[in-house]
Design a protein around this motif. Sequence first.
Motif, PDB file in Angstrom:
ATOM      1  N   VAL A  80      22.359   2.110 -32.533  1.00 47.68           N
ATOM      2  CA  VAL A  80      21.628   1.579 -31.388  1.00 47.68           C
ATOM      3  C   VAL A  80      21.854   0.086 -31.212  1.00 47.68           C
ATOM      4  CG1 VAL A  80      19.282   1.032 -30.596  1.00 47.68           C
ATOM      5  CG2 VAL A  80      19.873   3.372 -31.227  1.00 47.68           C
ATOM      6  N   ASP A  81      21.794  -0.680 -32.307  1.00 47.41           N
ATOM      7  CA  ASP A  81      21.920  -2.130 -32.181  1.00 47.41           C
ATOM      8  C   ASP A  81      23.304  -2.534 -31.672  1.00 47.41           C
ATOM      9  OD1 ASP A  81      19.279  -3.137 -33.361  1.00 47.41           O
ATOM     10  OD2 ASP A  81      19.975  -1.726 -34.876  1.00 47.41           O
ATOM     11  N   ALA A  82      24.335  -1.904 -32.199  1.00 48.06           N
ATOM     12  CA  ALA A  82      25.687  -2.201 -31.731  1.00 48.06           C
ATOM     13  C   ALA A  82      25.869  -1.772 -30.284  1.00 48.06           C
ATOM     14  CB  ALA A  82      26.718  -1.514 -32.629  1.00 48.06           C
ATOM     15  N   ASP A  83      25.284  -0.636 -29.925  1.00 53.11           N
ATOM     16  CA  ASP A  83      25.420  -0.152 -28.548  1.00 53.11           C
ATOM     17  C   ASP A  83      24.710  -1.062 -27.557  1.00 53.11           C
ATOM     18  OD1 ASP A  83      27.102   1.960 -28.933  1.00 53.11           O
ATOM     19  OD2 ASP A  83      25.532   3.491 -29.009  1.00 53.11           O
ATOM     20  N   ILE A  84      23.568  -1.614 -27.938  1.00 54.17           N
ATOM     21  CA  ILE A  84      22.874  -2.523 -27.020  1.00 54.17           C
ATOM     22  C   ILE A  84      23.769  -3.689 -26.651  1.00 54.17           C
ATOM     23  CG2 ILE A  84      21.002  -4.207 -26.859  1.00 54.17           C
ATOM     24  CD1 ILE A  84      19.241  -2.244 -28.379  1.00 54.17           C
ATOM     25  N   ALA A  85      24.382  -4.317 -27.642  1.00 53.66           N
ATOM     26  CA  ALA A  85      25.269  -5.452 -27.375  1.00 53.66           C
ATOM     27  C   ALA A  85      26.445  -5.033 -26.492  1.00 53.66           C
ATOM     28  CB  ALA A  85      25.766  -6.035 -28.690  1.00 53.66           C
ATOM     29  N   ARG A  86      27.008  -3.877 -26.776  1.00 47.84           N
ATOM     30  CA  ARG A  86      28.157  -3.401 -26.004  1.00 47.84           C
ATOM     31  C   ARG A  86      27.760  -3.046 -24.578  1.00 47.84           C
ATOM     32  NH1 ARG A  86      30.040   1.446 -25.057  1.00 47.84           N
ATOM     33  NH2 ARG A  86      28.471   2.438 -26.401  1.00 47.84           N
ATOM     34  N   LEU A  87      26.619  -2.384 -24.415  1.00 46.65           N
ATOM     35  CA  LEU A  87      26.177  -1.975 -23.084  1.00 46.65           C
ATOM     36  C   LEU A  87      25.825  -3.174 -22.211  1.00 46.65           C
ATOM     37  CD1 LEU A  87      24.002   1.075 -24.150  1.00 46.65           C
ATOM     38  CD2 LEU A  87      26.165   1.164 -22.900  1.00 46.65           C
ATOM     39  N   LYS A  88      25.263  -4.208 -22.802  1.00 47.30           N
ATOM     40  CA  LYS A  88      24.980  -5.426 -22.038  1.00 47.30           C
ATOM     41  C   LYS A  88      26.265  -6.026 -21.488  1.00 47.30           C
ATOM     42  CE  LYS A  88      21.980  -8.339 -23.838  1.00 47.30           C
ATOM     43  NZ  LYS A  88      21.289  -9.122 -24.884  1.00 47.30           N
ATOM     44  N   ASP A  89      27.338  -5.941 -22.240  1.00 48.43           N
ATOM     45  CA  ASP A  89      28.628  -6.441 -21.757  1.00 48.43           C
ATOM     46  C   ASP A  89      29.129  -5.654 -20.554  1.00 48.43           C
ATOM     47  OD1 ASP A  89      28.740  -8.424 -23.671  1.00 48.43           O
ATOM     48  OD2 ASP A  89      29.980  -7.264 -25.067  1.00 48.43           O
ATOM     49  N   HIS A  90      28.671  -4.401 -20.421  1.00 46.65           N
ATOM     50  CA  HIS A  90      29.080  -3.557 -19.295  1.00 46.65           C
ATOM     51  C   HIS A  90      28.084  -3.598 -18.138  1.00 46.65           C
ATOM     52  CE1 HIS A  90      32.586  -1.963 -21.268  1.00 46.65           C
ATOM     53  NE2 HIS A  90      31.880  -1.505 -22.292  1.00 46.65           N
ATOM     54  N   GLY A  91      27.074  -4.468 -18.213  1.00 46.57           N
ATOM     55  CA  GLY A  91      26.162  -4.646 -17.092  1.00 46.57           C
ATOM     56  C   GLY A  91      24.788  -4.049 -17.252  1.00 46.57           C
ATOM     57  N   ALA A  92      24.471  -3.498 -18.442  1.00 49.32           N
ATOM     58  CA  ALA A  92      23.130  -2.949 -18.670  1.00 49.32           C
ATOM     59  C   ALA A  92      22.149  -4.068 -18.990  1.00 49.32           C
ATOM     60  CB  ALA A  92      23.166  -1.947 -19.816  1.00 49.32           C
ATOM     61  N   ASP A  93      20.882  -3.836 -18.692  1.00 45.38           N
ATOM     62  CA  ASP A  93      19.799  -4.742 -19.067  1.00 45.38           C
ATOM     63  C   ASP A  93      18.853  -4.009 -20.009  1.00 45.38           C
ATOM     64  OD1 ASP A  93      20.543  -7.017 -17.547  1.00 45.38           O
ATOM     65  OD2 ASP A  93      19.728  -6.082 -15.740  1.00 45.38           O
ATOM     66  N   VAL A  94      18.303  -4.733 -20.977  1.00 43.97           N
ATOM     67  CA  VAL A  94      17.387  -4.154 -21.950  1.00 43.97           C
ATOM     68  C   VAL A  94      15.969  -4.187 -21.390  1.00 43.97           C
ATOM     69  CG1 VAL A  94      16.439  -4.314 -24.280  1.00 43.97           C
ATOM     70  CG2 VAL A  94      18.861  -4.823 -23.879  1.00 43.97           C
ATOM     71  N   VAL A  95      15.312  -3.034 -21.377  1.00 51.08           N
ATOM     72  CA  VAL A  95      13.921  -2.917 -20.953  1.00 51.08           C
ATOM     73  C   VAL A  95      12.992  -2.941 -22.159  1.00 51.08           C
ATOM     74  CG1 VAL A  95      12.237  -1.447 -19.764  1.00 51.08           C
ATOM     75  CG2 VAL A  95      14.578  -1.640 -18.885  1.00 51.08           C
ATOM     76  N   SER A  96      13.336  -2.162 -23.182  1.00 48.23           N
ATOM     77  CA  SER A  96      12.571  -2.119 -24.433  1.00 48.23           C
ATOM     78  C   SER A  96      13.547  -2.279 -25.582  1.00 48.23           C
ATOM     79  CB  SER A  96      11.813  -0.795 -24.579  1.00 48.23           C
ATOM     80  OG  SER A  96      10.920  -0.601 -23.510  1.00 48.23           O
ATOM     81  N   ALA A  97      13.311  -3.269 -26.430  1.00 50.15           N
ATOM     82  CA  ALA A  97      14.216  -3.553 -27.534  1.00 50.15           C
ATOM     83  C   ALA A  97      14.254  -2.385 -28.515  1.00 50.15           C
ATOM     84  CB  ALA A  97      13.775  -4.828 -28.249  1.00 50.15           C
ATOM     85  N   ALA A  98      15.276  -2.356 -29.337  1.00 49.36           N
ATOM     86  CA  ALA A  98      15.417  -1.297 -30.328  1.00 49.36           C
ATOM     87  C   ALA A  98      14.207  -1.256 -31.250  1.00 49.36           C
ATOM     88  CB  ALA A  98      16.690  -1.510 -31.141  1.00 49.36           C
ATOM     89  N   GLY A  99      13.736  -0.049 -31.524  1.00 47.65           N
ATOM     90  CA  GLY A  99      12.585   0.135 -32.398  1.00 47.65           C
ATOM     91  C   GLY A  99      12.517   1.557 -32.876  1.00 47.65           C
ATOM     92  N   PRO A 100      11.476   1.906 -33.628  1.00 45.31           N
ATOM     93  CA  PRO A 100      11.371   3.260 -34.181  1.00 45.31           C
ATOM     94  C   PRO A 100      11.220   4.314 -33.088  1.00 45.31           C
ATOM     95  CG  PRO A 100       9.873   1.739 -35.294  1.00 45.31           C
ATOM     96  CD  PRO A 100      10.380   1.033 -34.079  1.00 45.31           C
ATOM     97  N   ALA A 101      11.944   5.396 -33.237  1.00 39.33           N
ATOM     98  CA  ALA A 101      11.759   6.565 -32.383  1.00 39.33           C
ATOM     99  C   ALA A 101      10.700   7.464 -33.000  1.00 39.33           C
ATOM    100  CB  ALA A 101      13.078   7.318 -32.221  1.00 39.33           C
ATOM    101  N   ALA A 102      10.248   8.439 -32.245  1.00 39.40           N
ATOM    102  CA  ALA A 102       9.173   9.311 -32.723  1.00 39.40           C
ATOM    103  C   ALA A 102       9.572  10.077 -33.971  1.00 39.40           C
ATOM    104  CB  ALA A 102       8.766  10.280 -31.619  1.00 39.40           C
ATOM    105  N   ASP A 103      10.860  10.369 -34.143  1.00 41.64           N
ATOM    106  CA  ASP A 103      11.319  11.158 -35.281  1.00 41.64           C
ATOM    107  C   ASP A 103      11.738  10.305 -36.467  1.00 41.64           C
ATOM    108  OD1 ASP A 103      13.606  10.023 -34.289  1.00 41.64           O
ATOM    109  OD2 ASP A 103      14.710  11.898 -34.037  1.00 41.64           O
TER     110      ASP A 103
END
Length: 269
Positions: A80-103
Amino acid sequence: MGMMDPGSVVWFEVDTTDPQAVKDFYGSLLGWTFQTVPTPDGRTYTLISADGAPLPMGGFWEPAPGVGEGFVLAVRSADVDADIARLKDHGADVVSAAGPAADGGRSARLTDPRGTHFSIWQSPTQPPAADAQPDAAPGAPVPGSLGWFEIGTADIETSKTFYANAFGWTYIHDTGVASRTYFAAVTPGDTMGSGGLADTGTSDGARDYAAPQFLTPDVPAAVARATQLGATVESGPETTAYGLTHARLTDPRGNRFLLFTPPPMPPQG
């Protein structure tokens, strides 16, 4: 829905401030069942299953995350952390930072360049090699289950480029859809397509959205039942040139979803 490779849509979440309304509507319409489980951060998470399905397909948080009403598609991530950085380079914006999922895994919420919400999810343990991964939902899909997803976009080329760069999706132009330009999205580990991108640039009403599409044996009957329960029909029912019937609706909370019935199976010789 296809394989569990990174880049595949494997889950959906419902953002809602009225969980009981979600349970009442979809329980009545599609026969969904619900199981509430505790989470590591002390909140609760409700798992959504189609009746008779071996695995859940989605869920929602209580209390709600505070980002409005709507369905959000979740894409599997290896990191997830690596993907966030990569996706931002492709024009994505972060709404909720990486954190624990329900599982116990990790997840984050983002928007694509068109402002459409999606999430990325990493399992609690690193997944095995792709050729050893099971299907997300083994066996034939049951009525009410997540069988497809659709991203509507008023800028089809921007959206196609983003998801191709972000998750390795490829596309097949579906000429059987008469009402709009439509591309089946082939996600990693898939061969036939597990979702689609619809060009809404020349249509009225919904412009940009991401929505789950649920299997039903009779779309017109399900649409009639949905309207009795307070849903609004946005488009359809429509039947493609190859016999798939589909419709797009919003539920009483304004959450967009689709219904579909596959083409009839050819007779067995």
